[in-house]
Every structure is written in C-alpha cells, then in structure tokens.
Design a protein around this motif. Structure first.
Motif, PDB file in Angstrom:
ATOM      1  N   ASN A   1       0.904  -1.136   0.445  1.00  0.00           N
ATOM      2  CA  ASN A   1      -0.193   0.000   0.085  1.00  0.00           C
ATOM      3  C   ASN A   1       1.113   1.606  -0.167  1.00  0.00           C
ATOM      4  O   ASN A   1       0.381   2.300  -0.512  1.00  0.00           O
TER       5      ASN A   1
ATOM      6  N   ASN B   1      -7.839  -4.263   4.987  1.00  0.00           N
ATOM      7  CA  ASN B   1      -7.264  -3.983   3.389  1.00  0.00           C
ATOM      8  C   ASN B   1      -7.353  -5.824   2.864  1.00  0.00           C
ATOM      9  O   ASN B   1      -7.052  -6.224   1.834  1.00  0.00           O
TER      10      ASN B   1
ATOM     11  N   GLY C   1     -10.579  -6.691   1.821  1.00  0.00           N
ATOM     12  CA  GLY C   1     -11.365  -5.459  -0.015  1.00  0.00           C
ATOM     13  C   GLY C   1      -9.717  -6.072  -0.622  1.00  0.00           C
ATOM     14  O   GLY C   1     -10.730  -6.158  -2.213  1.00  0.00           O
ATOM     15  N   ASP C   2      -8.898  -6.673  -0.059  1.00  0.00           N
ATOM     16  CA  ASP C   2      -8.454  -6.818  -1.225  1.00  0.00           C
ATOM     17  C   ASP C   2      -9.003  -8.673  -2.122  1.00  0.00           C
ATOM     18  O   ASP C   2      -9.351  -8.444  -2.664  1.00  0.00           O
TER      19      ASP C   2
ATOM     20  N   VAL D   1     -12.252  -8.361  -4.163  1.00  0.00           N
ATOM     21  CA  VAL D   1     -11.305  -7.763  -5.341  1.00  0.00           C
ATOM     22  C   VAL D   1     -11.290  -9.411  -6.035  1.00  0.00           C
ATOM     23  O   VAL D   1     -11.727  -9.236  -7.785  1.00  0.00           O
TER      24      VAL D   1
ATOM     25  N   VAL E   1     -12.297   4.648   1.216  1.00  0.00           N
ATOM     26  CA  VAL E   1     -11.580   3.619   0.962  1.00  0.00           C
ATOM     27  C   VAL E   1     -10.376   4.707   0.010  1.00  0.00           C
ATOM     28  O   VAL E   1     -10.755   6.232  -0.917  1.00  0.00           O
TER      29      VAL E   1
ATOM     30  N   SER F   1      -7.428   5.504  -3.428  1.00  0.00           N
ATOM     31  CA  SER F   1      -6.396   4.683  -4.213  1.00  0.00           C
ATOM     32  C   SER F   1      -5.037   4.858  -3.767  1.00  0.00           C
ATOM     33  O   SER F   1      -4.499   5.629  -3.131  1.00  0.00           O
TER      34      SER F   1
ATOM     35  N   ASN G   1      -7.590   0.377  -1.920  1.00  0.00           N
ATOM     36  CA  ASN G   1      -7.736  -0.424  -2.968  1.00  0.00           C
ATOM     37  C   ASN G   1      -7.974  -0.232  -4.538  1.00  0.00           C
ATOM     38  O   ASN G   1      -9.103   1.251  -3.867  1.00  0.00           O
TER      39      ASN G   1
ATOM     40  N   ASP H   1      -9.672  -0.974  -6.668  1.00  0.00           N
ATOM     41  CA  ASP H   1     -10.146  -1.601  -7.866  1.00  0.00           C
ATOM     42  C   ASP H   1     -11.927  -1.602  -7.228  1.00  0.00           C
ATOM     43  O   ASP H   1     -12.679  -2.181  -7.840  1.00  0.00           O
ATOM     44  N   LEU H   2     -12.001  -1.465  -5.679  1.00  0.00           N
ATOM     45  CA  LEU H   2     -13.100  -1.872  -5.049  1.00  0.00           C
ATOM     46  C   LEU H   2     -14.009  -0.984  -5.577  1.00  0.00           C
ATOM     47  O   LEU H   2     -15.277  -1.554  -6.013  1.00  0.00           O
TER      48      LEU H   2
END
Length: 559
Positions: free
Chosen positions: A61, A195, A198-199, A202, A221, A223, A285, A287-288
């Motif tokens: 991250n 984290n 969320g990962d 996705v 959230v 980026s 994240n 992509d979430l």
C-alpha cells in the motif's frame, strides 16, 4: 567488549534491527524460524502455522520512497507500489548490501527468553532456541529485540456467527487465502473490510459467480494513485501538511472526506463508516469501487446468523446457496517465548513505553520493534525504533523512571484513543511524523528545518514541503549518511523512472502572453523555483509546491 544482542525474526523489522546494531558496534545474532528473510512479505505456497502469510495478489500500500529504509533508497526501476516479490527483492538487496545474512540463523525457533539470576545488575537474558532438527541451545545475550510482528495468529470469532458450525459450505480465515483458484462459479461471502477483506473480495470477484462483502462499520477507501497520477502517499504528507492538519483538524478532515466522496460517494456505495477519516487506517484499494459499480461485489451489513447454506444479514436480507465464507477478521497477538506478564495488554495496546520498552524491567535491555500501526509504511518506524532502542541499550539515552513511563503510557493511550477508532486486535495507531520526530529528537537526528532553509534552501524546502521520506532522518547526528541529501534531491526522479516505459511526444509550445498580471505571477513563482533545477521530475516537490512549480511551465510553455 561489544554487547551481544538477540534479534528475533528476520522480517523488515528484524533486518533493520540487525543493521542498527552493526552501525553502533553491537554484535547481533538473529534467529529466524523459517528458511529465508522477508517475514510477512515472503509468499508461501504452503504457509506454516504460527507464521505470517500473504496472498498471491498482494501489492504494498505504501510507495517505495515512503517505505524505504533511511539510508537505502529503492532502485529507481522498481514500481512505486511494489508487488510482493519486488518488495522481497528490495529487502534481499538491503540484506546483501549491508552483509546481514551472516548474522542470521535460519530454521531456528526461539523457545524462551528469560532473565538471568543477576538480571538487576547485568540486564542479561538467556535465550533458548530449537533447530528444525530438534537440537536445543541456550545462549546469553546482553539485550533482546523482538521483531516477530502481529500477523501470525488468525482471529476467528466463530461465536459471533451463530450457525457457522453447521454451515454446509467451506469457511476459513483470510490467513489461509492464497488466490482465487477454486472459487470459480462460487458464491463467496467475505467478512471484514480491512485491507485484506477488500483485496480478497476484489480478487475473488474476478472468477466467482458473486461476492458479498460484509462489514459492521464500513470504511474510507483510498487509492494508491494520487493527484496527477503520483503515488497517493506522496501527496499531502509533508511536514507543512501535518502542521495545517494540527492547526485545523476538523477542516482538513472535512476536506479529505469531501475529496474521497467526489471520487465515489461512500454512502451511495454502502461503505460510509461511522468514524471520521483520520480516526482509523483507511482501506487502500484501487479496484473495489469498480467491482461495486459493476455488481461483482455487493456490500452487505454484518452477518446475523447462518442457516445451512444461507447467510442472514442484520438488515434481514438473505443470500442463499453460499459456497464459501472468508473471515478477514484480524489477528490475535502473543509472545509465548517471553516471561508471562512481561508485556501486559491494556486499552487495545501492549504496555510499552513509546511502544518499545516494557516499563517494569530493572534494566532496559528488551525492546519490541515494529509492533505498531500508522497511516503509512511500517519500515521507517521500525528502523527509528531500532536506532532509538540501541542507544538505550548502550546507555547513551536514559529512560524515565518506571512510574513516569507508566504515566506516559496512560496519558498517551488516553490521548490517542480519543483521536483514533481503536481495534481490540490491533496495536494502537500513532501519528507518523510526530512519532518519528519524538524519537529522532532524542537521538539528535531530527532535521533542523531552520538551519536547512538558511544553508541549503533547496533541501530545506523539500523537507518542509515535500513528502516526509525517511532520508530526512540521516541528514545529521548519529548515523548521519552522506547520501541523504542526494537521496532527497533525487527522490522524484526515482518516482518517475518506472513510468518511462513509453515517452509520449511533447506538446506544442503555447503562445506567450504579455499580460501584466501573468508577468507578476510568474515572477513570484520564479523566485520560489530558483531553489530547484528544472530539468526533470526529480526537481519537483509535492503537494502545493508541485503545483506552484508547474505554473510557469503552464503559462510560458516551457519544456
């Protein structure tokens, strides 16, 4: 005679502890239970119980400049946010460069650490280890550094989920998750929106029939990609930014939340948390939001109960024919090799002075390194903790009395719990820059801003207005590194380098204007930018100064 120091664990915190010992003339011996360095950041096809584990898709991250060690800038070609094999390669290069491997005993587990009978006088410890083949050995050390982290014991609160024992599908903790293999066409419920949660949501949604992300409290959230495509943690993380946040906390928090909601409305997406942005580490994240807007991930409230293959949520909604439940519910932490009661737990944190030293020891010869959380990278914090602890070991710094340390822990805990939304299974969160500066001040390595601005304004402005990269703590004092100044001056060049896989054509020159207003504005900007060379991104600071510096080029069409 040099002091012998036992370092337990060869992850990022253990490696910097070994090097910090060597820098100060101590003799480190590192015990690592696995067969390689890296700790959490070494992916294992077959993870072993009691050791940290990550999944195949993990990307760090923090950007490389923010997570680097203070005297070891990352190679310029590495991406700004590294995939775990690339981060491991950086750690391996660090260990090779400073010849750390010869101090590490692999496949050696620490069984117990206990005080010697004369501890009040000597401060020494007996460290018992066991080799993989079963051989045990006891060695005496003058100090111990515990660098084992807190992602080794999965927390699986099955009692909070009635009916889970009769669940007809498969359930497991996120610690066991390696990849989305085997989830093709499945209905998957992921519990927890940290984290990892969320990962995994996705990752699984790319192959699963449907993924449901269950959360009790929601989350902010963010980026990895910040303003202008720069790494997000390089923008808005300067010393000046920190000062503004301290002066106007409510306003900065409001502006941050508005900015995030302009990207996507957290309430609309079902993610709006109860806590404010800076009260808890956000979910990083990229992509979430895209998976939610496409319906591949559906956000749900907490689970009320499980009936057979059906999952009932607190809002009364039901998802039937669930195949897999993944519990991303955090970790417990323990140090079974330490004397019972040495590291007492209270108020969501270990009872440690500055999150490092147990206050009850007759001699301050045991330190916990890297057991801390912050809105940023752990490596620089662990390095600073190690440098500070070793100066205490050597008697160059003196800790307060036990009573004073206990009062400080109580006061610090109360202050931080009022600011942060503390989690029971998480070390207490701290403010990155103030925490680093407090130790750096005692060590004599905190950057002297006024002196830098007067003597080297180019470096001084970067330290004040640029991202608070770790190299700032090598400009002066013990451990001063001659390359620190150059590392700061070239940090933006290392940021730019991995993007240069295709060089697009330069835009045509803009028509110059003779407007007096523009001339006045440009003159002001030029005064500010005389401190910087203008030949590449390496000369650009971040945040406000980044925009100011770019303005003359926008106006005059400079290349």
């Amino acid at each position: 005679m040099s002091q012998r120091v036992a370092v337990i664990g060869a992850g990022p915190s253990g490696l910097t502890s070994i090097k910090s010992c060597l820098d100060e003339g101590l003799k480190p011996t590192c015990f690592e239970s696995s067969d390689d360095i890296g700790g959490l950041w070494r992916f294992k096809e077959h993870p072993d119980p009691g050791r940290a584990n990550i999944y195949q898709s993990v990307i760090i991250n923090s950007s490389k400049e923010m997570m680097s060690y203070s005297d070891f800038p990352p190679p310029a070609h590495l991406p700004n946010n590294m995939h775990h094999p690339q981060l491991l390669s950086y750690l391996r290069l660090y260990a090779q460069t400073f010849d750390l491997f010869k101090h590490i005993y692999f496949q050696t587990t620490v069984v117990s650490v206990r005080q010697r009978p004369d501890f009040p006088v000597s401060g020494q410890w007996e460290v018992e280890t066991e080799r993989r083949e079963g051989q045990r050995e006891i060695q005496v050390f003058d100090a111990v550094m515990v660098c084992t982290g807190h992602f080794t014991q999965p927390h699986l609160p099955l009692n909070d989920f009635p009916g889970i024992e009769e669940f007809e599908g498969r359930y497991f903790h996120s610690w066991e998750y390696l990849s989305a293999e085997g989830l093709q066409g499945k209905r998957v419920v992921v519990v927890g929106i940290g984290n990892s949660g969320g990962d995994i949501a996705v990752d699984a949604s790319r192959v699963a029939e449907q993924v449901y992300l269950s959360t009790r409290k929601g989350a902010w959230v963010v980026s990895r990609v910040g303003a202008g495509g720069l790494p997000g943690d390089l923008v808005g993380t300067s010393r000046l930014d920190r000062l503004v946040q301290k002066l106007f906390p409510s306003w900065i928090t409001m502006m941050m939340e508005k900015k995030l909601n302009r990207t996507f409305d957290h309430r609309l997406y079902g993610l709006q948390p109860k806590h404010r942005f800076f009260a808890q580490i956000p979910v990083v994240n990229d992509d979430l939001p895209g998976r939610i807007i496409s319906g591949r991930v559906l956000v749900k409230p907490n689970i009320r109960e499980i009936k057979g293959s059906s999952v009932v949520f607190e809002d009364g909604s039901v998802v039937e024919k669930v195949d897999v439940v993944v519990f991303a519910t955090g970790y417990n932490y323990d140090f079974p090799f330490l004397p019972s009661g040495l590291l007492t737990n209270g108020g969501h944190r270990l009872c440690l002075y500055r999150h490092v030293f147990p206050p009850g020891l007759a001699r301050p010869s045991l330190a916990v390194v890297g057991f801390i959380c912050n809105l940023g990278a752990i490596n620089p914090l662990a390095e600073m903790q190690a440098r500070w602890a070793i100066h205490v070991f050597k008697g160059l710094l003196t800790l307060p009395s036990q009573e004073a340390m206990l009062q400080d822990i109580k006061r610090d805990t109360s202050t931080l719990q009022n600011r942060f939304a503390c989690l029971e299974r998480h070390p207490l969160q701290v403010d990155h820059i103030p925490y680093m500066d407090s130790m750096a001040e005692e060590l004599g390595v905190r950057p002297n801003l006024l002196g830098l601005l007067l003597r080297e304004p180019g470096v001084g402005l970067r330290v004040l207005l640029g991202p608070c990269t770790p190299y700032q703590y090598r400009l002066r004092g013990p451990g001063q590194w001659d390359g620190a100044r150059q590392a700061i001056l070239t940090q933006w060049e290392r940021v730019a380098q991995p993007f240069r896989t295709r060089m697009p054509p330069q835009p045509e020159s803009r028509t110059r204007t003779s407007s007096s207003l523009i001339l006045t504005l440009s003159g002001t900007v030029l005064l500010l930018t005389t401190f910087y060379t203008r030949h590449s991104l390496s000369s650009l600071p971040t945040g406000l100064l980044y925009k100011i510096y770019s303005l003359p080029e926008i106006i005059w069409g400079w290349k």
